[in-house]
Design an enzyme around this catalytic site. Structure first.
Site, PDB file in Angstrom:
ATOM      1  N   ALA A  94       7.594  24.932  10.510  1.00 49.64           N
ATOM      2  CA  ALA A  94       6.965  25.653   9.403  1.00 49.64           C
ATOM      3  C   ALA A  94       7.291  24.979   8.074  1.00 49.64           C
ATOM      4  O   ALA A  94       6.403  24.715   7.256  1.00 49.64           O
ATOM      5  CB  ALA A  94       7.436  27.101   9.401  1.00 49.64           C
ATOM      6  N   SER A 113      11.730  26.927  30.437  1.00 49.77           N
ATOM      7  CA  SER A 113      10.420  27.215  29.856  1.00 49.77           C
ATOM      8  C   SER A 113       9.515  27.987  30.798  1.00 49.77           C
ATOM      9  O   SER A 113       9.564  27.845  32.023  1.00 49.77           O
ATOM     10  CB  SER A 113       9.740  25.904  29.483  1.00 49.77           C
ATOM     11  OG  SER A 113       8.379  26.128  29.237  1.00 49.77           O
ATOM     12  N   ARG A 121       6.224  37.879  28.527  1.00 43.61           N
ATOM     13  CA  ARG A 121       7.674  37.782  28.638  1.00 43.61           C
ATOM     14  C   ARG A 121       8.367  39.134  28.728  1.00 43.61           C
ATOM     15  O   ARG A 121       9.316  39.288  29.492  1.00 43.61           O
ATOM     16  CB  ARG A 121       8.194  36.995  27.445  1.00 43.61           C
ATOM     17  CG  ARG A 121       7.701  35.579  27.522  1.00 43.61           C
ATOM     18  CD  ARG A 121       8.065  34.758  26.333  1.00 43.61           C
ATOM     19  NE  ARG A 121       7.616  33.384  26.578  1.00 43.61           N
ATOM     20  CZ  ARG A 121       7.727  32.397  25.719  1.00 43.61           C
ATOM     21  NH1 ARG A 121       8.268  32.600  24.543  1.00 43.61           N
ATOM     22  NH2 ARG A 121       7.308  31.199  26.034  1.00 43.61           N
ATOM     23  N   HIS A 140      15.661  35.415  22.756  1.00 40.24           N
ATOM     24  CA  HIS A 140      14.911  34.179  22.571  1.00 40.24           C
ATOM     25  C   HIS A 140      14.197  34.059  21.228  1.00 40.24           C
ATOM     26  O   HIS A 140      14.185  33.003  20.618  1.00 40.24           O
ATOM     27  CB  HIS A 140      13.894  34.064  23.704  1.00 40.24           C
ATOM     28  CG  HIS A 140      13.037  32.850  23.649  1.00 40.24           C
ATOM     29  ND1 HIS A 140      13.567  31.582  23.523  1.00 40.24           N
ATOM     30  CD2 HIS A 140      11.700  32.686  23.694  1.00 40.24           C
ATOM     31  CE1 HIS A 140      12.583  30.703  23.504  1.00 40.24           C
ATOM     32  NE2 HIS A 140      11.445  31.335  23.586  1.00 40.24           N
ATOM     33  N   GLU A 190       9.086  31.443  12.092  1.00 41.69           N
ATOM     34  CA  GLU A 190       9.798  32.546  12.726  1.00 41.69           C
ATOM     35  C   GLU A 190      10.507  33.425  11.695  1.00 41.69           C
ATOM     36  O   GLU A 190      10.839  34.572  11.970  1.00 41.69           O
ATOM     37  CB  GLU A 190      10.812  31.995  13.753  1.00 41.69           C
ATOM     38  CG  GLU A 190      11.335  33.033  14.721  1.00 41.69           C
ATOM     39  CD  GLU A 190      12.244  32.445  15.800  1.00 41.69           C
ATOM     40  OE1 GLU A 190      12.261  31.213  15.954  1.00 41.69           O
ATOM     41  OE2 GLU A 190      12.931  33.229  16.484  1.00 41.69           O
ATOM     42  N   SER A 213       4.243  30.293  19.268  1.00 38.68           N
ATOM     43  CA  SER A 213       5.210  30.162  18.166  1.00 38.68           C
ATOM     44  C   SER A 213       5.014  28.856  17.420  1.00 38.68           C
ATOM     45  O   SER A 213       5.008  28.829  16.188  1.00 38.68           O
ATOM     46  CB  SER A 213       6.637  30.262  18.689  1.00 38.68           C
ATOM     47  OG  SER A 213       6.881  29.220  19.593  1.00 38.68           O
ATOM     48  N   LEU A 214       4.816  27.773  18.144  1.00 37.23           N
ATOM     49  CA  LEU A 214       4.626  26.491  17.471  1.00 37.23           C
ATOM     50  C   LEU A 214       3.384  26.572  16.591  1.00 37.23           C
ATOM     51  O   LEU A 214       3.353  26.073  15.472  1.00 37.23           O
ATOM     52  CB  LEU A 214       4.479  25.365  18.501  1.00 37.23           C
ATOM     53  CG  LEU A 214       5.701  25.130  19.387  1.00 37.23           C
ATOM     54  CD1 LEU A 214       5.444  23.996  20.377  1.00 37.23           C
ATOM     55  CD2 LEU A 214       6.920  24.814  18.550  1.00 37.23           C
TER      56      LEU A 214
END
Lengths: 611, 249, 259
Positions: free
Chosen positions: A33, A269, A316, A383, A407, A422-423
């Site tokens: 970011a 992962s 998840r 996580h 994040e 997230s990426l």
């Protein structure tokens, strides 16, 4: 002199206005970011100072493994950005504001193209096009990946671009400096930051017209997590104590598949399941046979049985709770321990090596078994921080001039983040925050007086002096350990109000004990435990936001699960939690804000059938 | 029965010019412990084996899964990553020292910024026109991706430089990591626009010619990068480039 | 307020300095060193070994070879340009390279690292040996360019000292090692054998080359000290060389390679 603040003739209006023609922006945090914000600002001709505790190439983004989502639809599945948007909102249990999420999903294919042009070694199809894999929470092959080290590859690509700007003097890096606080003027407008050099321990102010906080998540609140050492949430907590809203703090993603370790929980992962990995335990409790002598009908593939539609690729939070249930309620953990099998042994070696080598290597190295031959033993671990600094749709917090991205802010994942989003949210958020910060800074009037610099520096130096002269009995590392144990036990997968209340009381006790701290190292050179002790105070304050926020939310939504309130309660809680610091009582207060649901009407979230 | 313990000897220096001291520690053994978890244990109770109170040991670490490159140090005489150094696999006493080729900051912390400076000098990046939408990137065949990907996994831990007999103050050798990045970017369809500049940079003092081909780099690399292969390939490219230069300038 | 702050990240003031991108001449000098080891020095080494192999055919053949070489046009120029000067350069620059490397084979006892060290020691042995060899055989005592017929005897006298003989044997092995591994290094560094497989194969080739040269070198040595040509004449006249006659006592044994 003042930086870049000058009188600019406004030709149309024909009058002079005070504004920053060439604004100076500070970016705090050198992960995806932060770096994407830096690139956008440098490209637009702004001046950037980039602050990072560690050399930016060592930021936590390197740990992301699986991939990055974008509905490029290169697999002939008819995938669309709307599908991506819907999956993300649905996966986040409708808690995310839909406007920014929609923007992110629409920008995603362009972001992948950009990364591709930067040289990210994405995996390829035989035609030389980008390859995509399937990830949790979707039925489409939407995840671009570079082996099993996508985060590392993406971070490096951005790092290289920033290094290029650095060599052109458009970016000034301050690596080994820690953000302490924002410098706010009399009108509570941000005028820069106060930072500490982690070698000389010098406290120094850096003026800026706007700052962007991209300091990542707060895994350290939980002691051991999949996060890196620097992910303490300290910068966020400092800003929260300066008046910034902290939103949805109670939403903590617990990753279902981690390798338990002494010093950290290492991530296995989701791509291991994306490539066909199967989660199972022996059907019979206390079955002590070796894994390979248990026939398949005596293996309990519980995710596949309970969620036939998504199987091992349920989101998840669902997978995590299922593992918890299997281990703690059904007592089926391997050898009676808190572990289940994640099995890749049915997939041929070459495929595994080609697609998952990076993560399999981690398991091999840190556990000693070869996951190509033996099923891995895994268990859920903390996580990801879905919550974070509250920001508006322009990525700005409620403090004028303080922006946040990645994040560190709250806005893209709602109650649960989908894998490989997230990426994307980091890069999207950063590349939005950069230009928005410039836009803001360009219309910023000059500060009155010194803009609050002297007072803030004095405040921070006093904190340091106080700590350096502490002569109590409490060891900061032991306080941290107790914090982590309590938080992990009570504020992760399954939450009860009684335990949450006890947790808050425990944190209060730890804060009291913190006042009696003893620094075993009082030197003023590269004093890592001193820096840590400073962070610890902020971690304790932020932990109360998480614990109290969880206590207030009497429902189950996404990652937040209360057995006493097993259902989602849209009437009361389809709302963003906003915590703010009340200095008079030294603890958080809460507000709730309605969620933007203008595009997709909330519907029940189920993964045992088509949505 | 006596409790099983683990012994440590740590080389310490409170600052770049401070005297070297060796501190000894003894910790209770836990299964699965590694060097980092041990250093944390020491920080929680910084007392040497003879009961002397000391300061927590300063060291760099971040991801703890061997991908950020922070925690390289010399463990029992060998440079390696501390996070993946399982105590079960180490001889005792476990001897910890800082990397020897880099300026000491404190204890096990060293300054490795020379690598990042080197990456700047060889222009280890793809020169983009801009981040605005210019459509998709160049097509790259899977074989090419498979050759480039391993090079892109370099974690900048500097172990290849630490173990290299040629990497020292008198040669100023750039080290294998940077040469590998040159190969990576020279192979990229867009990145190769700077190929000549990178090769010329590597012909400078401290450039690729200083490699003595002891091959320690490739032995020690925690990520198994094909470093000697990169050095050979770039070695050929610089020769070709220098011959070209001879006839064109 | 916003005075320029001192940069936070500057190149380190201590320790190894960053690459001097595009500056200096060490590339040329180092590559010249590398190349000179192959051509002309390596090539001369092979030639020299082959020439000395003539010693197995006896003093006359040996003298013929010496005379032939000394009759080459511009022989003195060739000698200085392609042998002495490159040798001197290779040796002195090699010492400089050695001086600047910091061996760590004690900590990292890996094969390549041992070879790195061996390359320096064998180079040193070769340097010392070649220095005395050139001085004693070329520039002192009977001048062989003028008296090619004295060549065999001169070498034989030299080798009659067992210490010198041992030194010659060690030096021949060291020099061949240095050359063979040098060829391997050259092909690795110049990108002729970039892959692991190619380098392994090249390793076999270079090992064979080294062993062959050692065999040639040691058997030439044996020609001088063995039983075949004991007491070679101090000198041969040009006619004797041309006619292939020797006035000295006949060899006690016919050597296998003799005509």
């Amino acid at each position: 002199m003042t930086i870049g603040v000058q009188c600019v003739p406004q030709s149309k209006k024909g009058k002079f206005e005070i504004m920053a023609a060439n604004p100076r922006i500070i970016v705090v945090g050198g992960g995806l970011a932060g770096l994407s914000a830096v690139i956008k600002i440098a490209e637009a001709g702004g001046k950037v100072d980039l602050f990072s505790i560690v050399p930016v190439k060592r930021s936590h983004s390197v740990c992301a493994q699986g991939g990055i989502n974008a509905a490029k639809n290169l697999k002939g599945e008819g995938d669309t950005t709307w599908n991506h948007f819907d999956d993300t909102v649905y996966g986040g249990d409708f808690l995310a504001n839909q406007t920014p999420v929609k923007g992110m999903c629409e920008a995603a294919p362009g972001i992948i193209d950009l990364l591709d042009r930067m040289g990210v070694p994405f995996n390829r199809t035989p035609e030389g096009l980008l390859d995509f894999r399937r990830f949790g929470g979707t039925l489409f092959n939407r995840t671009a990946f570079a082996g099993a080290t996508t985060g590392q590859q993406l971070l490096y690509a951005l790092d290289e671009q920033v290094r290029r700007y650095e060599s052109e003097d458009k970016v000034q890096k301050y690596e080994g400096w820690e953000f302490l606080s924002a410098v706010l003027d009399g009108n509570r407008v941000c005028r820069g930051i106060c930072a500490m050099n982690l070698r000389t321990m010098e406290v120094r102010n850096f003026p800026a017209d706007a700052i962007i906080i991209a300091t990542g998540g707060n895994g350290a609140l939980f002691g051991r997590s999949t996060n890196s050492v620097v992910c303490t949430g300290s910068a966020n907590a400092a800003l929260y104590q300066q008046g910034a809203y902290y939103a949805n703090g109670e939403f903590i993603q617990v990753h279902p598949t981690c390798i338990p370790g002494e010093d950290k929980l290492r991530l296995m992962s989701e791509s291991a399941r994306g490539e066909g990995g199967r989660v199972w335990v022996p059907r019979k409790a206390g079955d002590s046979r070796a894994w390979n002598s248990i026939p398949s009908e005596e293996r309990f593939y519980f995710l596949e049985e309970w969620y036939p539609k998504y199987g091992n690729l349920v989101p998840r939070d669902v997978a995590t709770r299922a593992i918890h249930r299997v281990v703690f309620e059904l007592g089926l953990g391997i050898d009676g321990q808190a572990m289940v099998y994640l099995d890749l042994t049915h997939i041929d070696r070459a495929t595994l090596d080609r697609k998952l080598e990076g993560i399999l290597e981690i398991y091999e190295k840190f556990v000693g078994d070869d996951p190509r031959e033996v099923p891995m033993k895994i268990f859920p671990g903390m996580h990801y921080t879905m919550g974070g600094l509250w920001v508006d749709f322009n990525q700005m917090t409620n403090i004028a001039g303080v922006f946040a991205a990645g994040e560190a802010e709250y806005q893209y994942h709602g109650a649960n983040r989908l894998g490989a989003n997230s990426l994307l949210s980091c890069i999207y958020g950063g590349s939005l925050a950069g230009p928005k910060a410039i836009e803001y800074a360009k219309s910023l009037p000059a500060a009155q007086g010194d803009g609050g610099h002297a007072a803030e520096k004095k405040r921070q130096e006093e904190i340091n002096t106080g700590l350096m002269h502490s002569d109590g009995t409490e060891n900061p590392f032991k306080i941290w350990r107790e914090l982590g144990e309590t938080m992990t036990k009570n504020v992760t997968v399954i939450r009860y109000n009684k335990a949450l209340k006890e947790t808050d009381e425990k944190i209060y006790e730890l804060l009291e004990r913190y006042r009696n701290i003893n620094l075993s190292d009082k030197t003023t050179w590269a004093n890592t435990s001193f820096a840590f002790t400073r962070q610890l105070y902020n971690m304790l304050q932020l932990s109360r936001v998480v614990a109290q926020g969880a206590a207030l939310r009497d429902e189950s939504r996404g990652a937040h699960y209360k057995p006493d309130f097993p259902d989602r309660d849209d009437e009361r809680f389809l709302k963003t939690t906003k915590a703010y610091f009340a200095p008079d009582v030294d603890e958080p207060r809460f507000e709730f804000e309605p969620v933007d649901t203008q595009f997709i009407k909330p519907r029940p979230r189920r993964y045992d059938a088509a949505k | 029965m006596a409790e099983r313990t683990v012994k440590f000897e740590v080389k310490r220096q409170s600052g770049p010019d401070a005297a070297v001291v060796w501190d000894k520690f003894e910790l209770p053994y836990h299964p699965g412990m590694n060097v980092i978890s041990s250093l944390r244990e020491i920080a929680a109770n910084p007392t040497t084996v003879d009961g002397k109170a000391t300061t927590p040991i300063a060291y760099d670490s971040n991801c703890l899964e061997e991908v950020c490159g922070s925690c390289a140090m010399v463990i029992n005489g060998k440079a390696r990553m501390a996070c993946s150094a399982l105590i079960d696999n180490l001889e005792q006493p476990v001897k910890l020292q800082p990397l020897t080729k880099f300026p000491i900051v404190r204890d096990l912390m060293v300054d490795r910024s020379v690598l990042f400076e080197n990456l700047k000098r060889v222009k280890a990046w793809v020169p983009l026109d801009g981040t605005y939408d210019l459509g998709s990137g160049p097509r790259i065949l899977p074989q090419v991706q498979e050759e480039n990907y391993p090079l892109s996994r370099c974690i900048s831990c500097t172990i290849c430089m630490e173990v290299c007999p040629q990497f020292n103050e008198s040669t100023g050798f750039v080290g294998a990591a940077t040469i590998a990045q040159v190969k990576l970017f020279n192979q990229h369809p867009t990145g190769k626009v700077l190929k000549e500049e990178r090769l010329h940079a590597l012909m400078g003092d401290g450039g690729i010619q200083e490699c003595g081909y002891a091959q320690n780099c490739v032995q020690a690399c925690p990520k198994q990068l094909p470093l000697t292969r990169a050095i050979s390939d770039i070695g050929r490219d610089v020769i070709i480039q220098s011959v070209k230069d001879l006839f064109t300038t | 307020m916003a005075t320029a702050v001192s940069p936070a990240v500057t190149p380190p003031t201590r320790g190894v300095q960053p690459l001097q991108a595009g500056e200096g001449h060490s590339f040329l000098l180092r590559r010249l060193h590398s190349l000179s080891g192959i051509v002309p020095i390596g090539a001369f080494l092979v030639e020299h070994f082959v020439s000395n192999f003539e010693a197995l055919k006896g003093p006359v053949a040996y003298a013929q070879q010496v005379r032939f070489l000394n009759a080459l046009p511009f022989v003195r120029v060739l000698e200085w340009t392609f042998i002495f000067l490159p040798l001197l350069y290779h040796a002195i620059y090699g010492l400089y390279i050695w001086f600047r490397g910091k061996s760590n084979v004690v900590y990292y006892p890996w094969a390549g690292n041992w070879m790195y060290v061996a390359q320096r020691w064998t180079g040193m042995i070769a340097f010392i040996y070649i220095g005395q060899h050139v001085w004693r055989q070329r520039f002192s005592g009977v001048s062989l360019p003028e008296h090619p017929g004295a060549a065999f005897h001169k070498v034989q006298m030299e080798l009659s000292n067992p210490w010198i003989l041992a030194f010659y044997a060690i030096a021949i092995i060291a020099t061949c090692w240095h050359f063979a591994y040098g060829v391997w290094l050259f092909s690795a560094k110049w990108g002729i054998t970039p892959g692991d497989k190619a380098r392994r194969k090249m390793g076999y080739v270079c090992a064979a080359l080294g062993i062959a040269l050692v065999a040639i070198g040691l058997s030439s040595l044996y020609a001088f000290v063995g039983p075949w040509y004991k007491n070679a004449p101090a000198d041969l006249t040009p006619a004797q060389i041309t006619n292939g006659e020797s006035t000295s006592s006949a060899p006690s044994n016919e050597p296998p390679a003799s005509k």
